[in-house]
Write an enzyme that holds these catalytic residues in place. Sequence first.
Site, mmCIF file in Angstrom:
data_model
loop_
_atom_site.group_PDB
_atom_site.id
_atom_site.type_symbol
_atom_site.label_atom_id
_atom_site.label_comp_id
_atom_site.label_asym_id
_atom_site.label_seq_id
_atom_site.Cartn_x
_atom_site.Cartn_y
_atom_site.Cartn_z
ATOM 1 N N PHE A 1 -1.849 8.203 4.263
ATOM 2 C CA PHE A 1 -2.624 8.812 5.363
ATOM 3 C C PHE A 1 -3.893 9.521 4.873
ATOM 4 C CE2 PHE A 1 1.292 9.449 8.377
ATOM 5 C CZ PHE A 1 1.352 8.082 8.566
ATOM 6 N N SER B 1 5.434 5.004 8.676
ATOM 7 C CA SER B 1 4.790 4.700 7.399
ATOM 8 C C SER B 1 5.684 5.179 6.263
ATOM 9 C CB SER B 1 3.422 5.382 7.312
ATOM 10 O OG SER B 1 2.535 4.774 8.208
ATOM 11 N N ASN C 1 5.836 -1.544 11.392
ATOM 12 C CA ASN C 1 5.018 -1.096 10.267
ATOM 13 C C ASN C 1 5.341 -1.946 9.020
ATOM 14 O OD1 ASN C 1 3.372 0.687 8.620
ATOM 15 N ND2 ASN C 1 3.730 2.240 10.208
ATOM 16 N N ASN D 1 0.830 -1.202 0.000
ATOM 17 C CA ASN D 1 0.000 0.000 0.000
ATOM 18 C C ASN D 1 0.861 1.247 0.000
ATOM 19 O OD1 ASN D 1 -0.456 1.899 2.551
ATOM 20 N ND2 ASN D 1 0.155 -0.133 3.335
ATOM 21 N N LYS E 1 5.433 3.664 17.022
ATOM 22 C CA LYS E 1 5.410 2.569 16.033
ATOM 23 C C LYS E 1 6.582 2.729 15.086
ATOM 24 C CE LYS E 1 2.435 0.127 12.769
ATOM 25 N NZ LYS E 1 1.053 -0.042 12.294
ATOM 26 N N ASN F 1 4.914 6.124 3.312
ATOM 27 C CA ASN F 1 4.239 6.845 2.228
ATOM 28 C C ASN F 1 4.026 8.331 2.480
ATOM 29 O OD1 ASN F 1 3.887 4.304 0.836
ATOM 30 N ND2 ASN F 1 2.361 3.849 2.399
ATOM 31 N N THR F 2 4.650 8.857 3.523
ATOM 32 C CA THR F 2 4.629 10.302 3.778
ATOM 33 C C THR F 2 6.069 10.782 3.747
ATOM 34 O OG1 THR F 2 2.600 10.211 5.092
ATOM 35 C CG2 THR F 2 4.063 12.084 5.503
HETATM 36 C C1 LIG Z 1 -3.828 -0.967 3.520
HETATM 37 C C2 LIG Z 1 -2.959 -0.714 4.715
HETATM 38 C C3 LIG Z 1 -3.010 0.529 5.336
HETATM 39 C C4 LIG Z 1 -2.221 0.774 6.451
HETATM 40 N N1 LIG Z 1 -2.304 1.998 7.072
HETATM 41 C C5 LIG Z 1 -1.592 2.211 8.196
HETATM 42 C C6 LIG Z 1 -1.714 3.446 8.885
HETATM 43 O O1 LIG Z 1 -2.476 4.335 8.508
HETATM 44 N N2 LIG Z 1 -0.941 3.636 9.991
HETATM 45 C C7 LIG Z 1 -0.096 2.664 10.474
HETATM 46 O O2 LIG Z 1 0.565 2.872 11.490
HETATM 47 N N3 LIG Z 1 0.006 1.465 9.849
HETATM 48 C C8 LIG Z 1 -0.714 1.233 8.736
HETATM 49 N N4 LIG Z 1 -0.610 0.015 8.113
HETATM 50 C C9 LIG Z 1 0.345 -0.991 8.631
HETATM 51 C C10 LIG Z 1 -0.315 -2.008 9.549
HETATM 52 O O3 LIG Z 1 -0.827 -1.380 10.707
HETATM 53 C C11 LIG Z 1 0.715 -3.086 9.965
HETATM 54 O O4 LIG Z 1 1.746 -2.478 10.712
HETATM 55 C C12 LIG Z 1 1.297 -3.824 8.774
HETATM 56 O O5 LIG Z 1 0.344 -4.002 7.755
HETATM 57 C C13 LIG Z 1 1.891 -5.182 9.139
HETATM 58 O O6 LIG Z 1 0.901 -6.047 9.628
HETATM 59 P P1 LIG Z 1 0.194 -7.188 8.711
HETATM 60 O O7 LIG Z 1 1.296 -7.926 8.023
HETATM 61 O O8 LIG Z 1 -0.589 -8.008 9.667
HETATM 62 O O9 LIG Z 1 -0.691 -6.455 7.763
HETATM 63 C C14 LIG Z 1 -1.378 -0.251 6.980
HETATM 64 C C15 LIG Z 1 -1.363 -1.498 6.356
HETATM 65 C C16 LIG Z 1 -2.141 -1.745 5.247
HETATM 66 C C17 LIG Z 1 -2.104 -3.115 4.608
#
Ligand SMILES: Cc1cc2nc3c(=O)[nH]c(=O)nc-3n(C[C@H](O)[C@H](O)[C@H](O)COP(=O)(O)O)c2cc1C
Length: 353
Positions: free
Chosen positions: A114, A172, A239, A110, A210, A174-175
């Site tokens: 934000f 993250s 993350n 992704n 985080k 992406n910022t």
């Molecule tokens: C579509 C998507 C959007 C995400 N948006 C955020 C976010 O806004 N803030 C954040 O701290 N992590 C965000 N994450 C990261 C997740 O919170 C997590 O740290 C990461 O996906 C790893 O866990 P997983 O393998 O179980 O998905 C996002 C992940 C995905 C897939």
Amino acid sequence: MLDYYRFAGPLIRLLSAEAAHNLSVAILKTGLVPPQPRADDPALKIALWGREFPNPIGLAAGYDKNAEVPDALLAQGFGFVEIGTVTPEPQPGNPKPRLFRLVEDKAVINRMGFNNDGMQRVAGRLARRRCAGTVGVNLGKNKTTEDAAADYEKGARVLGPLSDYLVINVSSPNTPGLRALQGRAALEDLVGRVRRVLSELPVSPPLLLKIAPDLTDQDQRDIVDVALAAGLDGLVVTNTTIARPGELRSANKAETGGLSGPPLFDPSTRMLGDIHRLTGGRLPLIGVGGVTTGAQAYAKIRAGASLVQLYTALIYHGTAQVTRIKRDLAALLRRDGFRKLSDAVGADHASVG
Ligand SMILES: Cc1cc2nc3c(=O)[nH]c(=O)nc-3n(C[C@H](O)[C@H](O)[C@H](O)COP(=O)(O)O)c2cc1C
């Protein structure tokens, strides 16, 4: 138990990944999704920051960015839900498409950036909640803000009083510039400023940070030093990754953004173990990255996590997976003779010595 995802999942996957996500939130909003069995195995209980979690499996940030359905998610069996990332001002995020399934790898990339409704609308929704379950709030900065710490201060002031815990998200991918806030000097300033804001609130929620899985050993040492010195209440590890670990098979692996799901499990769990060792177990850790099964949740706990989160597994398996993970985790704890979850936290390190 009705596993609606077994029927709806194939249809949902015909939609683009983001449309499918929006649909799943809309479905939860109707209130028509039957709740999962609530009574958790008592072995899964854990107390942290003065509150009791019925089980350690939480929903990671990014699914419910705007606090639209936290209570419906808790009713699906999560032990806690983290909403956000929320920024002070609403912002649209990056151009679409920005969310990609890597179906062959059961992973996702992704670059959402934000997208969210902004802190005031989210605060309104949190204030109207009627249920008691634990909801954490993940804070970020607006894309164009230059004084990044000022955005986290604003978020803490408005959302701190409405959250059960707060997360400073500096990880993250992406910022632009966000992850540079993980450097020692920037982090000391940021955490100090947010702490000061929280100290002015009548009740101050636990404050966590985080972090990214793509940090050097030195970065990790710096973060742990700052976290311990500033009295942070925990770390969320990790993350998404900008690396492309393992042998990814999907064509979408070339997309720009953060990778999540099974390929992230090993690197994020390794970092979790490293951080547990560096902190000497003094900081509660939330382990996140690639968890799909009870065995993987258990591995995070043994590596040092007191709580575990997931997101990507939900995309491929639906919320019924949470019930399976909890069942298998309880069985694994029993198999290894742990009467309670907290005894298993960091167990891998204890046996190594
Ligand atoms: C579509 C998507 C959007 C995400 N948006 C955020 C976010 O806004 N803030 C954040 O701290 N992590 C965000 N994450 C990261 C997740 O919170 C997590 O740290 C990461 O996906 C790893 O866990 P997983 O393998 O179980 O998905 C996002 C992940 C995905 C897939």
